[in-house]
Scaffold this motif. Structure first.
Motif, short mmCIF file in Angstrom:
data_model
loop_
_atom_site.label_atom_id
_atom_site.label_comp_id
_atom_site.label_asym_id
_atom_site.label_seq_id
_atom_site.Cartn_x
_atom_site.Cartn_y
_atom_site.Cartn_z
N ASN A 77 0.84 -1.20 0.00
CA ASN A 77 0.00 0.00 0.00
C ASN A 77 0.87 1.26 0.00
O ASN A 77 1.98 1.25 0.55
CB ASN A 77 -0.92 0.01 1.23
N PRO A 78 0.37 2.35 -0.59
CA PRO A 78 1.19 3.57 -0.69
C PRO A 78 1.57 4.18 0.66
O PRO A 78 2.53 4.94 0.74
CB PRO A 78 0.31 4.53 -1.50
N GLY A 79 0.83 3.84 1.70
CA GLY A 79 1.13 4.40 3.03
C GLY A 79 1.95 3.47 3.91
O GLY A 79 2.18 3.80 5.09
N LEU A 100 7.14 1.94 -3.31
CA LEU A 100 6.23 2.98 -2.81
C LEU A 100 6.01 4.06 -3.87
O LEU A 100 4.89 4.59 -3.99
CB LEU A 100 6.79 3.59 -1.53
N LYS A 104 2.33 5.13 -5.17
CA LYS A 104 1.86 6.49 -5.00
C LYS A 104 1.58 7.19 -6.32
O LYS A 104 0.65 7.99 -6.44
CB LYS A 104 2.89 7.30 -4.20
N VAL A 119 6.58 13.88 -3.05
CA VAL A 119 6.42 12.44 -2.95
C VAL A 119 7.72 11.80 -2.45
O VAL A 119 7.70 10.87 -1.63
CB VAL A 119 6.02 11.83 -4.32
N GLU A 122 7.90 12.29 1.22
CA GLU A 122 6.87 11.47 1.85
C GLU A 122 7.33 10.01 1.96
O GLU A 122 7.17 9.37 3.01
CB GLU A 122 5.58 11.57 1.05
N ILE A 123 7.90 9.50 0.88
CA ILE A 123 8.38 8.11 0.88
C ILE A 123 9.49 7.93 1.91
O ILE A 123 9.50 6.97 2.69
CB ILE A 123 8.88 7.71 -0.52
N GLN A 126 8.61 7.31 5.41
CA GLN A 126 8.01 6.00 5.70
C GLN A 126 9.06 4.89 5.81
O GLN A 126 8.72 3.76 6.15
CB GLN A 126 7.02 5.62 4.61
#
Length: 268
Positions: A77-79, A100, A104, A119, A122-123, A126
């Protein structure tokens, strides 16, 4: 990366030939997309360190296809938040980054020309990596930052620490050493709630594990090891290798339904 490239690389003499050589190197690198190079740094580092050092720390380079296979199964999943507790130079973290990015952006990696700055950051937020070897951890930060070289100070979560000194969901009394593009800093962080734990555990025999690490393992997992029979408290008996404790310990960092996906030695 001030912590990696310190001092004057030309030795301080500013020789004209050296400067011209650097210019030629820059021109050559200008035509290369660094984000597509994969873990070249890891391959180079593996050649530089001695076999004895690799054996002592249980370090073995993981081929990209194996890392790719594991990450494809683990990251869905992207999250998803991903932890590699023995990240080395970052081969699993880089593969997790690529996966990811696909999730995304809704594109396969061969169709992604550039990951937007937002992005990219953001990646990176994570992805978490831990390694006891300082040089390896620093290479992992470079490998991750190279995914988008336009972001000058990306958020990186790579820590120099013995994995068994990191307690699931517990903030350390002493903030952990974090490596970033602007140098090293101490960070107060709790490791918990990961969707996936990936990586290649160190295959080190119990008697070859450093004494302090053995004490940490036994404090955390001794009762479980005795209950399930992969260790004994009889004098002179040898416990299971570090990889067994590594897998069991990793489950504590996952959220409910999380996936521990780690390399088994026969795959290599």
């Amino acid at each position: 990366f001030q912590s990696v490239f310190k001092g004057d690389p030309l030795g301080g003499d500013g020789g004209r030939e050296a400067m011209e050589a650097v210019d030629r190197l820059i021109e050559f690198l200008d035509g290369i997309r660094l984000e597509e190079m994969g873990d070249v740094l890891g391959l180079v580092y593996e050649e530089l360190i001695s076999g004895d050092d690799r054996h002592h720390q249980g370090q073995f380079y993981t081929p990209k296809p194996i890392a790719d296979l594991i990450v494809k199964w683990a990251v869905r999943n992207p999250g998803d938040r991903v932890l590699d507790p023995g990240c080395g130079s970052g081969v699993f973290l880089v593969e997790a980054y690529e996966k990811l990015a696909e999730l995304k952006l809704g594109k396969t990696r061969d169709r992604i020309e550039h990951v937007p700055d937002r992005v990219h950051e953001e990646i990176l937020s994570q992805l978490y990596g831990v390694d006891i070897d300082e040089a390896s951890a620093r290479l992992a930060t470079i490998n991750l930052a190279m995914r988008n070289t336009r972001v000058s100070d990306p958020p990186l979560n790579v820590f120099i620490e013995d994995y068994f000194a990191v307690k699931p969901g517990v903030r350390s009394l002493t903030p952990l050493r974090a490596v970033g593009s602007s140098g090293e800093k101490r960070v107060d962080v709790a490791f918990k709630g990961f969707d996936a734990v990936v990586g290649n555990p160190p295959y080190t025999r119990w008697i070859e594990i450093p004494e302090e690490t053995r004490r940490r393992i036994w404090r955390s997992l001794g009762k479980t090891a005795l209950e399930y029979g992969f260790a004994s408290n009889k004098p002179g008996s040898e416990g299971a290798g570090m990889h067994v404790f590594w897998v069991v310990y990793s489950t504590g960092f996952l959220k409910e339904g999380g996936r521990p996906v780690l390399v088994e030695a026969r795959l290599l």
